[in-house]
Scaffold this motif. Structure first.
Motif, PDB file in Angstrom:
ATOM      1  N   TYR A   4       0.836  -1.187   0.000  1.00 18.52           N
ATOM      2  CA  TYR A   4       0.000   0.000   0.000  1.00 18.52           C
ATOM      3  C   TYR A   4       0.878   1.246   0.000  1.00 18.52           C
ATOM      4  O   TYR A   4       2.045   1.206   0.335  1.00 18.52           O
ATOM      5  CB  TYR A   4      -0.940   0.016   1.204  1.00 18.52           C
ATOM      6  N   LEU A   5       0.275   2.363  -0.376  1.00 23.55           N
ATOM      7  CA  LEU A   5       0.947   3.647  -0.431  1.00 23.55           C
ATOM      8  C   LEU A   5       0.032   4.687   0.196  1.00 23.55           C
ATOM      9  O   LEU A   5      -1.153   4.735  -0.109  1.00 23.55           O
ATOM     10  CB  LEU A   5       1.172   4.013  -1.893  1.00 23.55           C
ATOM     11  N   VAL A   6       0.580   5.527   1.096  1.00 26.69           N
ATOM     12  CA  VAL A   6      -0.183   6.631   1.683  1.00 26.69           C
ATOM     13  C   VAL A   6       0.413   7.909   1.116  1.00 26.69           C
ATOM     14  O   VAL A   6       1.553   8.258   1.416  1.00 26.69           O
ATOM     15  CB  VAL A   6      -0.098   6.623   3.221  1.00 26.69           C
ATOM     16  N   ASN A   7      -0.358   8.609   0.287  1.00 22.68           N
ATOM     17  CA  ASN A   7       0.109   9.828  -0.364  1.00 22.68           C
ATOM     18  C   ASN A   7      -0.650  11.043   0.141  1.00 22.68           C
ATOM     19  O   ASN A   7      -1.876  11.022   0.187  1.00 22.68           O
ATOM     20  CB  ASN A   7      -0.093   9.739  -1.883  1.00 22.68           C
ATOM     21  N   PRO A   8       0.071  12.122   0.516  1.00 23.20           N
ATOM     22  CA  PRO A   8      -0.622  13.358   0.887  1.00 23.20           C
ATOM     23  C   PRO A   8      -1.197  14.029  -0.359  1.00 23.20           C
ATOM     24  O   PRO A   8      -0.527  14.137  -1.383  1.00 23.20           O
ATOM     25  CB  PRO A   8       0.478  14.211   1.518  1.00 23.20           C
ATOM     26  N   VAL A  15      -4.959   6.509   0.185  1.00 23.52           N
ATOM     27  CA  VAL A  15      -4.344   5.195   0.331  1.00 23.52           C
ATOM     28  C   VAL A  15      -4.561   4.453  -0.982  1.00 23.52           C
ATOM     29  O   VAL A  15      -5.687   4.294  -1.433  1.00 23.52           O
ATOM     30  CB  VAL A  15      -4.971   4.411   1.498  1.00 23.52           C
ATOM     31  N   LEU A  16      -3.475   4.028  -1.594  1.00 19.10           N
ATOM     32  CA  LEU A  16      -3.557   3.288  -2.848  1.00 19.10           C
ATOM     33  C   LEU A  16      -3.272   1.820  -2.569  1.00 19.10           C
ATOM     34  O   LEU A  16      -2.177   1.453  -2.177  1.00 19.10           O
ATOM     35  CB  LEU A  16      -2.548   3.840  -3.853  1.00 19.10           C
ATOM     36  N   LEU A  17      -4.303   1.019  -2.740  1.00 19.20           N
ATOM     37  CA  LEU A  17      -4.192  -0.427  -2.602  1.00 19.20           C
ATOM     38  C   LEU A  17      -4.349  -1.038  -3.984  1.00 19.20           C
ATOM     39  O   LEU A  17      -4.893  -0.404  -4.886  1.00 19.20           O
ATOM     40  CB  LEU A  17      -5.275  -0.956  -1.664  1.00 19.20           C
ATOM     41  N   GLU A  21      -9.024   2.312  -3.708  1.00 23.48           N
ATOM     42  CA  GLU A  21      -8.423   3.591  -3.345  1.00 23.48           C
ATOM     43  C   GLU A  21      -9.331   4.226  -2.287  1.00 23.48           C
ATOM     44  O   GLU A  21     -10.548   4.178  -2.405  1.00 23.48           O
ATOM     45  CB  GLU A  21      -8.361   4.470  -4.589  1.00 23.48           C
ATOM     46  N   ALA A  22      -8.754   4.804  -1.246  1.00 24.43           N
ATOM     47  CA  ALA A  22      -9.547   5.401  -0.182  1.00 24.43           C
ATOM     48  C   ALA A  22      -8.936   6.738   0.226  1.00 24.43           C
ATOM     49  O   ALA A  22      -7.725   6.926   0.140  1.00 24.43           O
ATOM     50  CB  ALA A  22      -9.595   4.457   1.017  1.00 24.43           C
ATOM     51  N   SER A  23      -9.775   7.668   0.687  1.00 26.34           N
ATOM     52  CA  SER A  23      -9.332   9.004   1.104  1.00 26.34           C
ATOM     53  C   SER A  23      -9.553   9.169   2.603  1.00 26.34           C
ATOM     54  O   SER A  23     -10.564   8.719   3.138  1.00 26.34           O
ATOM     55  CB  SER A  23     -10.127  10.080   0.377  1.00 26.34           C
ATOM     56  N   PHE A  24      -8.615   9.858   3.274  1.00 31.80           N
ATOM     57  CA  PHE A  24      -8.704  10.090   4.712  1.00 31.80           C
ATOM     58  C   PHE A  24      -8.220  11.500   5.035  1.00 31.80           C
ATOM     59  O   PHE A  24      -7.437  12.078   4.298  1.00 31.80           O
ATOM     60  CB  PHE A  24      -7.837   9.074   5.481  1.00 31.80           C
ATOM     61  N   TRP A  25      -8.692  12.023   6.180  1.00 36.73           N
ATOM     62  CA  TRP A  25      -8.267  13.353   6.604  1.00 36.73           C
ATOM     63  C   TRP A  25      -6.946  13.327   7.346  1.00 36.73           C
ATOM     64  O   TRP A  25      -6.207  14.300   7.316  1.00 36.73           O
ATOM     65  CB  TRP A  25      -9.337  13.979   7.502  1.00 36.73           C
ATOM     66  N   SER A  26      -6.646  12.242   8.050  1.00 38.50           N
ATOM     67  CA  SER A  26      -5.396  12.191   8.818  1.00 38.50           C
ATOM     68  C   SER A  26      -4.540  10.996   8.402  1.00 38.50           C
ATOM     69  O   SER A  26      -5.047   9.961   7.972  1.00 38.50           O
ATOM     70  CB  SER A  26      -5.688  12.109  10.321  1.00 38.50           C
ATOM     71  N   THR A  29      -5.278   7.849  10.609  1.00 39.30           N
ATOM     72  CA  THR A  29      -6.443   7.074  10.181  1.00 39.30           C
ATOM     73  C   THR A  29      -6.122   6.241   8.941  1.00 39.30           C
ATOM     74  O   THR A  29      -6.527   5.089   8.833  1.00 39.30           O
ATOM     75  CB  THR A  29      -7.631   8.010   9.880  1.00 39.30           C
ATOM     76  N   ALA A  30      -5.374   6.828   8.019  1.00 37.46           N
ATOM     77  CA  ALA A  30      -4.973   6.098   6.811  1.00 37.46           C
ATOM     78  C   ALA A  30      -4.107   4.898   7.182  1.00 37.46           C
ATOM     79  O   ALA A  30      -4.266   3.809   6.629  1.00 37.46           O
ATOM     80  CB  ALA A  30      -4.227   7.022   5.860  1.00 37.46           C
ATOM     81  N   GLY A  31      -3.196   5.079   8.129  1.00 35.44           N
ATOM     82  CA  GLY A  31      -2.348   3.981   8.583  1.00 35.44           C
ATOM     83  C   GLY A  31      -3.145   2.868   9.243  1.00 35.44           C
ATOM     84  O   GLY A  31      -2.882   1.688   9.023  1.00 35.44           O
TER      85      GLY A  31
END
Length: 50
Positions: A4-8, A15-17, A21-26, A29-31
């Protein structure tokens, strides 16, 4: 193993799986989301093996 990848992006994080694909504010939370996805992936793989 699933990667996975967490991109600002702007004011949040994406979060790219491999399958979604999912979006988060913090970032925290993404982790946590990635951790839950990895746990689910491992449990599913173990069920298939056994």
């Amino acid at each position: 193993m699933q990667a996975y990848l967490v991109n600002p992006v702007g004011f949040g994080y994406i979060v790219l799986l491999p399958k979604s694909e999912a979006s988060f504010w913090s970032r925290n939370t993404a982790g946590k989301f990635c951790e839950a996805q990895m746990t689910d992936y491992i449990q599913t793989d173990l069920r298939k093996y056994v």
